[in-house]
Design a protein around this motif. Sequence first.
Motif, short mmCIF file in Angstrom:
data_model
loop_
_atom_site.label_atom_id
_atom_site.label_comp_id
_atom_site.label_asym_id
_atom_site.label_seq_id
_atom_site.Cartn_x
_atom_site.Cartn_y
_atom_site.Cartn_z
N GLN A 278 68.32 -108.77 -20.71
CA GLN A 278 67.10 -108.15 -21.21
C GLN A 278 65.88 -108.87 -20.69
OE1 GLN A 278 65.70 -105.21 -22.39
NE2 GLN A 278 67.08 -105.31 -24.16
N ARG A 279 65.97 -110.19 -20.58
CA ARG A 279 64.84 -110.97 -20.07
C ARG A 279 64.52 -110.60 -18.63
NH1 ARG A 279 66.06 -117.06 -22.53
NH2 ARG A 279 66.22 -116.39 -24.73
N PHE A 280 65.55 -110.38 -17.83
CA PHE A 280 65.32 -110.03 -16.42
C PHE A 280 64.95 -108.56 -16.26
CE2 PHE A 280 68.06 -113.80 -16.14
CZ PHE A 280 67.32 -114.57 -15.27
N SER A 281 65.41 -107.71 -17.17
CA SER A 281 65.07 -106.28 -17.06
C SER A 281 63.59 -106.05 -17.31
CB SER A 281 65.91 -105.46 -18.05
OG SER A 281 65.56 -105.74 -19.39
N TRP A 282 62.94 -106.94 -18.09
CA TRP A 282 61.50 -106.82 -18.30
C TRP A 282 60.74 -107.00 -16.99
CZ3 TRP A 282 58.58 -105.48 -22.51
CH2 TRP A 282 59.24 -105.37 -23.73
N ILE A 283 61.32 -107.74 -16.05
CA ILE A 283 60.66 -107.95 -14.76
C ILE A 283 60.65 -106.66 -13.95
CG2 ILE A 283 60.73 -109.28 -12.63
CD1 ILE A 283 62.20 -111.48 -14.20
N THR A 284 61.81 -106.00 -13.88
CA THR A 284 61.92 -104.80 -13.04
C THR A 284 61.17 -103.61 -13.63
OG1 THR A 284 64.01 -104.23 -14.15
CG2 THR A 284 64.15 -105.55 -12.14
N ILE A 285 61.02 -103.57 -14.95
CA ILE A 285 60.36 -102.41 -15.56
C ILE A 285 58.89 -102.38 -15.18
CG2 ILE A 285 59.66 -103.47 -17.75
CD1 ILE A 285 61.17 -99.96 -17.24
N ASN A 286 58.28 -103.54 -14.90
CA ASN A 286 56.88 -103.55 -14.50
C ASN A 286 56.68 -102.87 -13.15
OD1 ASN A 286 55.03 -105.37 -16.37
ND2 ASN A 286 57.05 -106.30 -16.32
N ILE A 287 57.60 -103.10 -12.22
CA ILE A 287 57.51 -102.44 -10.93
C ILE A 287 57.70 -100.93 -11.09
CG2 ILE A 287 58.52 -102.33 -8.62
CD1 ILE A 287 59.43 -105.23 -9.01
N ALA A 288 58.65 -100.55 -11.95
CA ALA A 288 58.95 -99.13 -12.13
C ALA A 288 57.77 -98.37 -12.74
CB ALA A 288 60.18 -98.97 -13.01
N VAL A 289 57.14 -98.91 -13.79
CA VAL A 289 56.06 -98.18 -14.46
C VAL A 289 54.82 -98.10 -13.57
CG1 VAL A 289 56.91 -98.72 -16.77
CG2 VAL A 289 55.26 -100.25 -15.69
N ALA A 290 54.61 -99.13 -12.74
CA ALA A 290 53.47 -99.07 -11.81
C ALA A 290 53.66 -97.94 -10.81
CB ALA A 290 53.31 -100.40 -11.08
N LEU A 291 54.86 -97.80 -10.27
CA LEU A 291 55.13 -96.73 -9.31
C LEU A 291 55.11 -95.36 -9.97
CD1 LEU A 291 57.96 -98.37 -7.16
CD2 LEU A 291 55.63 -97.81 -6.43
N VAL A 292 55.60 -95.27 -11.20
CA VAL A 292 55.58 -93.98 -11.91
C VAL A 292 54.14 -93.53 -12.12
CG1 VAL A 292 56.03 -92.88 -14.14
CG2 VAL A 292 57.82 -94.20 -13.01
N GLY A 293 53.28 -94.44 -12.58
CA GLY A 293 51.89 -94.07 -12.81
C GLY A 293 51.19 -93.62 -11.55
N TYR A 294 51.46 -94.29 -10.43
CA TYR A 294 50.81 -93.92 -9.17
C TYR A 294 51.39 -92.62 -8.60
CZ TYR A 294 50.24 -93.94 -4.09
OH TYR A 294 50.00 -93.57 -2.79
#
Length: 378
Positions: A278-294
Motif C-alpha cells: 500500500q505504501r508503494f501503491s501511493w507512489i504510482t497513483i500520483n502518476i496515474a491521476v496526473a495523466l488522467v487529469g491531463y
Amino acid sequence: MSRFDGYFLRQLLVLFGFFTLVLVGVFWITRSVSLFDRVISGGQSAMVFLEFTALTLPTLIRTVMPMAVFAAAVYATNRLSRESELTVMLATGSSPWRLARAVVIFGVCAGLMMAVISVFLRPASLEQLERRQAEVAGDVTAQLLNEGEFMHPTEGVTVYIGRVDLDGTLHQVFVSDARDSENPASYSSNTAYLVNSGGNMNLVMVDGIALRLDKRGNTLSSTLFEDASYDISSMAENTEIGRRSLEATPTSELLNAQEDATALGWYSEGQVIEELHQRFSWITINIAVALVGYSALMLGSFSRFGLWPQIFSAFTILVLLEGFRGTVSPIVIADPALWLLLYLPSGIGIGISVVFLLIAGRPILRRRGRVTQIANTP
C-alpha cells in the motif's frame, strides 16, 4: 526539455503547491478541533497539541496529495486550453503525446515526494506519535491539574481540585478511592502538593480528614490528619508500547516480515503484505491521476467556456479509481498472493490515459460519427 515543457511544468508545480496547501489546511482545521479538545481536556499544554499536530502532518499530506496532483493537472491544462496556448502548440505540429511529457515529469516528481512521505516519514512520525500518546496517557500529574472538575485518572478513583495556584499548591482537594470495593476510602484536605519522591508521584495532603468504610462490619471510620501522603503512581497507565501498529512499523521491518511472517507475530501475513505494498501503491497513483487529469481534457476542443464536460469526466474517473483502491485491500489481506491488485487502480488510470491520448492524437476518431452523419444527410 523545451521551453514550453518547462513552462507547463512550472505551472503544474505551482498549482500543486497551492492545492496541497489549501487541502492540508482544510483537513488540518477539521481534525485539529477534536485533537485540541482531547489534548487540552487531558491537562496537556498547547505545546503537546502542536507536537501531535506536527506528527500527524505526514499522514495528512499523503491523504491529500493525489487530489492536489489531480487538481493541478486539470486546472493547468484547462487554463492553457482556455488561453489558446495548447491550441497553438497543437497547430504547430506538437501531438498530445509530446505535450504530455511535462505531465509525466510532474507525476514522477510527485511520486518521488510521495515515496519519501509514505515509505519513510509517515511510519516514523506515527511511531513517535504512538509513543508520545502512551506517555501522555500515563501522565497522571497533567490529568490532575484541572480546576473545578471531577476527574477519573483510573477506574474506581475520583479526584476533585478546587483551585491550583501558580506555585503548584492545590486547594479544596477531594479523593475517592473505590478500587477496593469492600473498603472504599475518601480523603479531603484544604491544601495539597504533588511531590515526586524516588520516581513515585505522591499527593501530600495537609489538614484533612480520611474516611474509610468497612462494608463487612458496616462501620465508617474517620481520621483527622495534619499531613498524609497518597501514592498516585499506580494510577498511571502502562506507557510501554506493547503492540506497535502496522502503520507505525518501519518499511525495512515490513520487508523482513514479508520474508518471515513470524517477525510480527500479532499481525497476519496478509496484513503485512497489504500495508507494505500500500505504501508503494501511493507512489504510482500520483502518476496515474496526473495523466488522467491531463488526457481527459485533451479530448475536448478549444472553447472560451472551458472544458467542463471533460473535467467532470476526469473527476468521475478519479472517484472510481479511489473507490476501487478501497475495495482491493480486503482481498489482499485475505490472500497475500494477490498483492498486485493494489497496483491495479494505477494501471487502470494509466491505461485510460493512453486510450484518451490515442483518441486525442487522432481527431478523426472523435469526428467520425459527425462526419458520417453529415454525409448521410440529403
